[in-house]
Write an enzyme that holds these catalytic residues in place. Sequence first.
Site, PDB file in Angstrom:
ATOM      1  N   ARG A   1      29.392  84.801  40.101  1.00 56.44           N
ATOM      2  CA  ARG A   1      29.951  85.646  41.162  1.00 56.44           C
ATOM      3  C   ARG A   1      30.634  84.762  42.205  1.00 56.44           C
ATOM      4  O   ARG A   1      30.076  83.738  42.624  1.00 56.44           O
ATOM      5  CB  ARG A   1      28.847  86.477  41.817  1.00 56.44           C
ATOM      6  CG  ARG A   1      29.307  87.399  42.970  1.00 56.44           C
ATOM      7  CD  ARG A   1      28.139  88.255  43.403  1.00 56.44           C
ATOM      8  NE  ARG A   1      28.316  88.906  44.680  1.00 56.44           N
ATOM      9  CZ  ARG A   1      28.579  90.215  44.852  1.00 56.44           C
ATOM     10  NH1 ARG A   1      28.737  90.988  43.801  1.00 56.44           N
ATOM     11  NH2 ARG A   1      28.664  90.729  46.049  1.00 56.44           N
TER      12      ARG A   1
ATOM     13  N   GLY B   1      27.491  98.439  45.372  1.00 56.91           N
ATOM     14  CA  GLY B   1      26.313  97.881  46.006  1.00 56.91           C
ATOM     15  C   GLY B   1      25.551  98.883  46.831  1.00 56.91           C
ATOM     16  O   GLY B   1      24.629  99.541  46.354  1.00 56.91           O
ATOM     17  N   ARG B   2      25.932  99.029  48.100  1.00 55.83           N
ATOM     18  CA  ARG B   2      25.152  99.856  49.031  1.00 55.83           C
ATOM     19  C   ARG B   2      25.002 101.308  48.593  1.00 55.83           C
ATOM     20  O   ARG B   2      24.012 101.965  48.948  1.00 55.83           O
ATOM     21  CB  ARG B   2      25.773  99.799  50.424  1.00 55.83           C
ATOM     22  CG  ARG B   2      25.465  98.501  51.168  1.00 55.83           C
ATOM     23  CD  ARG B   2      25.931  98.574  52.608  1.00 55.83           C
ATOM     24  NE  ARG B   2      27.377  98.682  52.713  1.00 55.83           N
ATOM     25  CZ  ARG B   2      28.016  98.918  53.848  1.00 55.83           C
ATOM     26  NH1 ARG B   2      27.353  99.097  54.963  1.00 55.83           N
ATOM     27  NH2 ARG B   2      29.339  98.975  53.871  1.00 55.83           N
TER      28      ARG B   2
ATOM     29  N   GLN C   1      20.046  87.517  39.256  1.00 55.33           N
ATOM     30  CA  GLN C   1      20.963  86.652  39.989  1.00 55.33           C
ATOM     31  C   GLN C   1      20.227  85.429  40.514  1.00 55.33           C
ATOM     32  O   GLN C   1      19.231  85.553  41.220  1.00 55.33           O
ATOM     33  CB  GLN C   1      21.642  87.380  41.149  1.00 55.33           C
ATOM     34  CG  GLN C   1      22.776  86.526  41.742  1.00 55.33           C
ATOM     35  CD  GLN C   1      23.413  87.129  42.968  1.00 55.33           C
ATOM     36  OE1 GLN C   1      22.781  87.215  44.011  1.00 55.33           O
ATOM     37  NE2 GLN C   1      24.664  87.537  42.858  1.00 55.33           N
TER      38      GLN C   1
ATOM     39  N   TYR D   1      27.167  80.643  50.293  1.00 53.55           N
ATOM     40  CA  TYR D   1      25.880  80.031  49.993  1.00 53.55           C
ATOM     41  C   TYR D   1      26.104  78.691  49.282  1.00 53.55           C
ATOM     42  O   TYR D   1      27.221  78.192  49.207  1.00 53.55           O
ATOM     43  CB  TYR D   1      25.005  81.002  49.195  1.00 53.55           C
ATOM     44  CG  TYR D   1      24.599  82.207  50.020  1.00 53.55           C
ATOM     45  CD1 TYR D   1      23.799  82.046  51.150  1.00 53.55           C
ATOM     46  CD2 TYR D   1      25.030  83.487  49.695  1.00 53.55           C
ATOM     47  CE1 TYR D   1      23.443  83.138  51.940  1.00 53.55           C
ATOM     48  CE2 TYR D   1      24.681  84.581  50.474  1.00 53.55           C
ATOM     49  CZ  TYR D   1      23.886  84.404  51.594  1.00 53.55           C
ATOM     50  OH  TYR D   1      23.550  85.475  52.378  1.00 53.55           O
TER      51      TYR D   1
END
Length: 453
Positions: free
Chosen positions: A305, A398-399, A177, A257
């Site tokens: 993404r 993810g987590r 990424q 971001y």
Amino acid sequence: MATHMRMACMKSGRPGVSFGPTTSNENRRANFSSDDDRGRLSVRSQNTTRLIIRMQYLYMCGTKDLDGSTRYRRLEMNKQRLLFTPFLLGSLKLPNHIVMAPLTRSRANDEGIPSPFAAKYYSDRATAGLIISEGTNISAQARGFAFTPGIWNDAQVEAWKPIVDAVHQSGGTFYLQLWHTGRISHPSLHGGALPIAPSAVTPIGHAFAKEGKPDYVTPRAVEASELPGILDEYSVAAANAKRAGFDGVEIHSANAYFLDQWLRDSTNLRTDEYGGSVENRVRFPLAAVRATIEGFGDASRVGVRVAPLDILTCKTPLDSNPSETYGHYISELSKLGLSHLHMVEGVGKQSRQLEGVSLDFQALRHRFDGVYIANNMYTSETAESALVAGEVDLVSFGRLFLANPDLVERLRTGAELAEAPMEFWYGGTNRGYSDWPTLANSPSKDIAEEVAG
């Protein structure tokens, strides 16, 4: 019955290339006779093939109507769920429909060199159909968090190579990424210089710096004359990722971001050709995607993404019209023949929707003529349901991967999931990072206690 089933499948959406339990290796080779043939398939022809294969899969599993419970009973009888069947991402053969989402872990050194034990961390999770790495800075200026890796120089490339090799040796597929944090940064990470952003809008909260957590500062609005240099950084970073051996790259255009800051009219207050209208605000992000494609050399290995409803990152306000802004952006991305669109559906880790905001993620999905990866609060059951309905092509977790390196097997068998204490999420050593055991290695212990203790 067959006619009714076909109509049901066609209404379910644009599924990905999935090989169900009844599709033989011979059939797979018949559909795609060589890697070259796969590479030449257009996005549209691939989607047609995906639909045919999914129709065959559902029919052979005995699906005869739109009733979900009937479908689940029949899939269970076949002892095979779509989530755990192979998928063709362009020319890449994935063993299942599960993606490991990017997870910032802050284990690199000050020079952006990823730690050696990242090889074990990622290779232990290589049973995922696709791994997308932690956000990796495209340049020194792109940094927003201490101890995050980079991909802008030779030393970083060389450090990534054994990590990528370890994943490949374990049978995994690995994307890097590409990350630029923009205003979500701090002068202490830039030798005292201000972070850059589309506009001088101050983030709310505290930075993750090498020494403590200082307040964010007001960034410097980047000059239009600086943008070609930043585009070169995207291109070089993508080329470096390919040199390191990555199978592809994903551009971080989400979570408020840098690229997302251009999209949102809450953070892009410019009055030049990069601000104002939706067409202007998508101009630079699209240019960054094109630069990345040029650098990697293959659009089918470049994904993007997005997270239209994210408000967690520095409490960044939403765009005033997320449906219009991200809809236009996604429509333009669809023209580029990308690997995938990776969508955070809702507010990450909190909810699938945002109170007072109506956003149809399926409508956004259908603007993209390609593979759609869905993320946020999916379980094995809801992921399966979405796949069978044709609402998604792949699902990222993810987590759950933090403390469960064998997450795919745990989801498949319904085994208990371990949970990583927050103290291990960001920064530190291999403790609570690359030392989580699998169920096979530690079947009778409390895994969280084993690592934490």
